[in-house]
Scaffold this motif. Structure first.
Motif, mmCIF file in Angstrom:
data_model
loop_
_atom_site.group_PDB
_atom_site.id
_atom_site.type_symbol
_atom_site.label_atom_id
_atom_site.label_comp_id
_atom_site.label_asym_id
_atom_site.label_seq_id
_atom_site.Cartn_x
_atom_site.Cartn_y
_atom_site.Cartn_z
ATOM 1 N N LEU A 1 -1.890 38.419 12.600
ATOM 2 C CA LEU A 1 -1.203 38.917 12.584
ATOM 3 C C LEU A 1 -0.200 38.244 12.356
ATOM 4 O O LEU A 1 -0.765 37.042 11.313
ATOM 5 C CB LEU A 1 -0.850 39.372 14.185
ATOM 6 N N LEU A 2 1.059 38.829 12.341
ATOM 7 C CA LEU A 2 2.409 37.686 11.365
ATOM 8 C C LEU A 2 3.049 38.195 12.815
ATOM 9 O O LEU A 2 3.204 38.855 13.321
ATOM 10 C CB LEU A 2 3.146 38.354 10.473
ATOM 11 N N ARG A 3 3.973 36.589 13.195
ATOM 12 C CA ARG A 3 5.215 36.655 13.727
ATOM 13 C C ARG A 3 6.296 36.332 13.077
ATOM 14 O O ARG A 3 6.949 35.886 12.046
ATOM 15 C CB ARG A 3 4.487 34.878 14.217
ATOM 16 N N ASP A 4 7.684 37.229 13.717
ATOM 17 C CA ASP A 4 8.114 37.535 13.135
ATOM 18 C C ASP A 4 9.503 37.297 14.888
ATOM 19 O O ASP A 4 9.670 37.658 15.326
ATOM 20 C CB ASP A 4 8.798 38.787 13.354
ATOM 21 N N PRO A 5 10.679 35.145 14.209
ATOM 22 C CA PRO A 5 11.126 35.072 14.989
ATOM 23 C C PRO A 5 12.630 35.389 15.401
ATOM 24 O O PRO A 5 12.893 35.062 16.823
ATOM 25 C CB PRO A 5 11.097 33.523 14.378
ATOM 26 N N GLY A 6 12.494 36.797 15.003
ATOM 27 C CA GLY A 6 13.609 37.625 15.069
ATOM 28 C C GLY A 6 15.222 36.927 15.109
ATOM 29 O O GLY A 6 15.080 36.131 14.496
ATOM 30 N N ARG A 7 16.007 37.626 15.193
ATOM 31 C CA ARG A 7 17.941 37.015 14.834
ATOM 32 C C ARG A 7 18.337 35.653 15.169
ATOM 33 O O ARG A 7 18.508 34.711 14.817
ATOM 34 C CB ARG A 7 18.525 37.806 15.269
ATOM 35 N N ASP A 8 17.726 35.719 16.911
ATOM 36 C CA ASP A 8 18.303 34.126 17.838
ATOM 37 C C ASP A 8 16.930 33.103 18.051
ATOM 38 O O ASP A 8 17.258 32.628 18.345
ATOM 39 C CB ASP A 8 18.703 35.054 18.811
ATOM 40 N N ARG A 9 15.763 33.925 17.207
ATOM 41 C CA ARG A 9 14.112 32.624 17.757
ATOM 42 C C ARG A 9 14.409 32.599 18.773
ATOM 43 O O ARG A 9 12.907 31.688 19.186
ATOM 44 C CB ARG A 9 14.786 31.661 16.522
ATOM 45 N N ARG A 10 14.577 33.445 19.393
ATOM 46 C CA ARG A 10 13.839 33.417 21.107
ATOM 47 C C ARG A 10 12.947 34.087 21.264
ATOM 48 O O ARG A 10 12.202 33.509 22.498
ATOM 49 C CB ARG A 10 15.394 33.101 22.010
ATOM 50 N N GLU A 11 13.274 34.916 20.550
ATOM 51 C CA GLU A 11 12.162 35.885 21.092
ATOM 52 C C GLU A 11 10.953 36.571 20.201
ATOM 53 O O GLU A 11 11.750 36.940 18.984
ATOM 54 C CB GLU A 11 12.477 37.232 21.974
ATOM 55 N N VAL A 12 9.619 35.641 19.686
ATOM 56 C CA VAL A 12 9.256 36.018 18.528
ATOM 57 C C VAL A 12 8.341 37.681 18.789
ATOM 58 O O VAL A 12 7.557 38.146 19.726
ATOM 59 C CB VAL A 12 8.361 34.875 18.951
ATOM 60 N N THR A 13 8.189 38.050 17.790
ATOM 61 C CA THR A 13 7.558 39.924 18.041
ATOM 62 C C THR A 13 6.082 39.179 16.883
ATOM 63 O O THR A 13 6.330 38.339 15.728
ATOM 64 C CB THR A 13 8.450 40.717 17.104
ATOM 65 N N VAL A 14 5.138 39.903 17.323
ATOM 66 C CA VAL A 14 3.774 39.864 16.428
ATOM 67 C C VAL A 14 3.367 40.873 16.385
ATOM 68 O O VAL A 14 2.908 42.180 16.730
ATOM 69 C CB VAL A 14 3.099 38.860 17.325
ATOM 70 N N ARG A 15 3.374 41.581 15.098
ATOM 71 C CA ARG A 15 2.423 42.394 14.782
ATOM 72 C C ARG A 15 1.461 42.252 13.610
ATOM 73 O O ARG A 15 1.381 41.358 13.291
ATOM 74 C CB ARG A 15 3.897 43.214 13.590
ATOM 75 N N LEU A 16 0.383 42.897 13.386
ATOM 76 C CA LEU A 16 -0.667 43.724 12.683
ATOM 77 C C LEU A 16 -0.033 43.375 10.647
ATOM 78 O O LEU A 16 0.775 44.413 10.611
ATOM 79 C CB LEU A 16 -1.573 44.558 12.472
ATOM 80 N N THR A 17 -0.931 42.108 10.406
ATOM 81 C CA THR A 17 -0.823 42.404 8.539
ATOM 82 C C THR A 17 -1.658 43.775 8.470
ATOM 83 O O THR A 17 -2.633 44.273 9.044
ATOM 84 C CB THR A 17 -1.660 41.328 8.314
ATOM 85 N N ALA A 18 -1.710 43.840 7.594
ATOM 86 C CA ALA A 18 -2.729 45.184 6.630
ATOM 87 C C ALA A 18 -4.148 44.614 6.585
ATOM 88 O O ALA A 18 -4.861 44.926 7.049
ATOM 89 C CB ALA A 18 -2.129 44.770 5.398
#
Length: 159
Positions: free
Chosen positions: A84-101
């Motif tokens: 998985l990958l983490r995406d800190p987003g614009r404000d870095r307060r809410e981290v989004t996670v998603r599957l990698t290939a």
């Protein structure tokens, strides 16, 4: 309260379905252990949630019935494994996670192995028995989908 004949049949059917569900879980467990899936079931459940789309860690924790801190540590392990990958987003307060290939490929391998194991079991059944099973499971799925939801939690088990 007196049980009606229909209630007795439903209770008997529920007991049989419960036993069948245990058998099905055993088939899935055999497929998991026989495959090259190097992660525990809890991490696998998280990947199944992420397969539906990116979510924040808090939402993942809710889906897993876990604390946010536990879900975050689980994400640490999955990220370290390249799943998985983490995406800190614009404000870095809410981290989004998603599957990698690689995470998706792992789920695809497991799904293939699980279907192979199910096909092996189904091949031992007669054609009329397989047709009856498919019909019954289709009817069950429709009834369960129309039933009012219990506590709102679902356990993702993709096809």
């Amino acid at each position: 309260m007196v049980a009606t004949p229909g209630q007795g049949a439903a209770a008997e059917s529920a007991a049989t379905l419960d036993e069948a569900a245990i058998s099905l879980m055993n088939v899935w467990a055999r497929a998991h252990h026989a495959s090259d899936v190097p992660i525990p079931a809890t991490q696998l459940r998280a990947l199944f949630v992420l397969e539906q789309g990116a979510v924040n860690v808090s939402s993942l924790a809710t889906e897993l019935g876990a604390l946010v801190s536990s879900a975050s540590r689980l994400c640490d392990r999955l990220e370290a494994g390249g799943l998985l990958l983490r995406d800190p987003g614009r404000d870095r307060r809410e981290v989004t996670v998603r599957l990698t290939a690689e995470g998706q490929a792992l789920l695809d391998r497991l799904r293939l192995r699980r279907r192979e194991e199910l096909a092996r079991v189904l091949a031992t059944m007669s054609s009329p028995a397989r047709a009856a099973l498919l019909w019954g499971l289709t009817q069950f799925h429709e009834a369960a989908s129309a039933a009012p939801e219990g506590n709102g939690r679902t356990f993702p088990m993709p096809a």
